[in-house]
Design an enzyme around this catalytic site. Structure first.
Site, short mmCIF file in Angstrom:
data_model
loop_
_atom_site.label_atom_id
_atom_site.label_comp_id
_atom_site.label_asym_id
_atom_site.label_seq_id
_atom_site.Cartn_x
_atom_site.Cartn_y
_atom_site.Cartn_z
N ASP A 63 0.84 -1.19 0.00
CA ASP A 63 0.00 0.00 0.00
C ASP A 63 0.88 1.25 0.00
O ASP A 63 1.80 1.37 0.83
CB ASP A 63 -0.91 0.01 1.24
CG ASP A 63 -1.97 -1.08 1.19
OD1 ASP A 63 -2.11 -1.73 0.14
OD2 ASP A 63 -2.66 -1.27 2.22
N GLU A 92 -9.67 -9.52 -5.61
CA GLU A 92 -8.56 -8.79 -6.23
C GLU A 92 -7.69 -9.74 -7.05
O GLU A 92 -6.58 -9.39 -7.44
CB GLU A 92 -7.71 -8.08 -5.16
CG GLU A 92 -8.45 -6.90 -4.53
CD GLU A 92 -7.65 -6.14 -3.49
OE1 GLU A 92 -7.98 -4.97 -3.24
OE2 GLU A 92 -6.70 -6.71 -2.90
N GLN A 152 -21.28 -3.45 8.45
CA GLN A 152 -21.77 -2.05 8.44
C GLN A 152 -20.86 -1.12 9.23
O GLN A 152 -21.33 -0.25 9.96
CB GLN A 152 -23.19 -2.05 9.03
CG GLN A 152 -24.19 -2.81 8.18
CD GLN A 152 -25.41 -3.24 8.97
OE1 GLN A 152 -25.36 -4.20 9.73
NE2 GLN A 152 -26.50 -2.53 8.82
N GLY A 153 -19.56 -1.34 9.11
CA GLY A 153 -18.60 -0.48 9.79
C GLY A 153 -18.80 -0.53 11.30
O GLY A 153 -19.09 -1.60 11.87
N GLY A 191 -12.38 -4.18 7.26
CA GLY A 191 -13.17 -5.28 6.69
C GLY A 191 -12.34 -6.56 6.59
O GLY A 191 -12.84 -7.66 6.84
N ASP A 192 -11.08 -6.42 6.24
CA ASP A 192 -10.21 -7.60 6.14
C ASP A 192 -10.01 -8.23 7.52
O ASP A 192 -9.98 -9.45 7.66
CB ASP A 192 -8.85 -7.21 5.55
CG ASP A 192 -8.99 -6.68 4.13
OD1 ASP A 192 -9.92 -7.13 3.42
OD2 ASP A 192 -8.20 -5.80 3.75
O1 RIB Z 1 -9.01 -3.73 2.21
C1 RIB Z 1 -7.92 -2.86 2.30
C2 RIB Z 1 -6.93 -3.19 1.23
O2 RIB Z 1 -7.51 -2.95 -0.03
C3 RIB Z 1 -5.68 -2.36 1.26
O3 RIB Z 1 -4.68 -2.88 2.10
C4 RIB Z 1 -5.28 -2.29 -0.19
O4 RIB Z 1 -4.19 -3.10 -0.47
C5 RIB Z 1 -6.51 -2.72 -0.96
O5 RIB Z 1 -6.30 -3.88 -1.62
#
Ligand code: RIB
Length: 287
Positions: free
Chosen positions: A13, A139, A210-211, A239-240
């Site tokens: 990032d 992704e 929902q955050g 979220g991750d």
């Molecule tokens: O969900 C957050 C992530 O989305 C970031 O770390 C960035 O890499 C994007 O993929």
């Protein structure tokens, strides 16, 4: 011990903090810049590995400095990287993030993540067994997500699909996954604005995040599992963190609501520090 296998993106990032978003053709001065490991797949793997011992990542990096940094970071966090590919003559994925007013805007350039393909991923899945949980995001190429879901449903592996970023998904794929975890924006796109109808159609499977408010699912009625409010520094990766922690809660056989509460707690910690993985919690912080 059952295993968590994250199949997805691993990136670096590139983050800019700013107090002003430029208009078209305008230049503004930002406040700060930093680089940090990210990618939704790697973030979810790190979130899970800080809470659980058996976490594997399947993905790809380039043969560049960022690729080495991504792998070192996964290893440092206890993620097994023996199934990660290093793609020759390719650059690693990057995410270009602007932090502005407690929120983020992200442009992802997939690069090596585009090489996460069915022909390389499916053979790596042979060593995993029934009951292991696969965590997927979007992704990496759609055909890989589809092939993994089909493989998992034929071989008794469980699948959690975090449909981020949004793209159209076939209904038969949604039927085959065990859990689907869109945020509100993705849910509105997936269910044409009728989020409650979607929740009712997929009881104990669809979890809408929902955050800070929490996350909602349906089990004879709509159930909101409340979030925990904390002082927000950076919401990137919240979220991750939710997804990684939810996989841990579920693999530990917590009941559905408790697993979501565990994930909400983990996500609440993650917003308290800078960077997607900066404040992802360890187990002692949550229990
Ligand atoms: O969900 C957050 C992530 O989305 C970031 O770390 C960035 O890499 C994007 O993929």
């Amino acid at each position: 011990m059952k295993k968590i296998i994250v199949i997805g993106s691993a990136s670096i990032d590139l983050v800019v903090q700013t107090n002003k978003i430029p208009d078209t053709g305008e230049t503004v001065l930002g406040e700060a810049f930093f680089t940090t490991p990210g990618g939704k797949g790697a973030n979810q793997a790190v979130a899970a590995a800080r809470l659980y011992d058996e976490v594997y990542m399947i993905g790809a990096v380039g043969d560049d400095v960022y690729g080495r940094e991504i792998l070192d970071n996964l290893i440092k966090n206890g993620v097994d990287v023996s199934h990660m590919d290093v793609i020759q003559n390719e650059v690693s994925g990057t995410a270009h993030i602007t932090l502005f007013e407690e929120d983020n805007r992200i442009i992802v350039v997939p690069s090596a993540n585009q090489h996460v393909l069915p022909e390389t991923v499916l053979p790596k899945l042979e060593e995993f067994t029934s009951g292991d949980i696969i965590l997927l995001q979007q992704e990496i190429p759609a055909k890989t997500v589809e092939a993994v879901i089909n493989f998992a449903s034929e071989n008794g592996l469980k699948v959690m699909l975090n449909p981020a970023p949004y793209r159209k998904i076939n209904v038969d794929l949604v039927d085959k996954v065990d859990w689907l975890t869109p945020n509100e924006t993705e849910s509105a796109l997936l269910f044409e604005g009728k989020i409650d109808k979607g929740l009712i159609s997929y009881p104990n499977k669809l979890i809408v995040t929902q955050g800070a408010k929490g996350a909602t699912y349906y089990d004879n009625k709509l159930i909101l599992v409340p979030g925990i409010e904390r002082k927000v520094v950076d919401t990137t990766g919240a979220g991750d963190t939710f997804n990684g922690a939810l996989a841990v809660g579920l693999i530990e056989n917590r009941n559905f609501k408790d697993a979501i509460l565990f994930a909400n707690k983990a996500a609440s910690f993650s917003v308290t520090g800078l960077g997607a993985q900066g404040a992802m919690p360890y187990r002692s912080q949550i229990e």
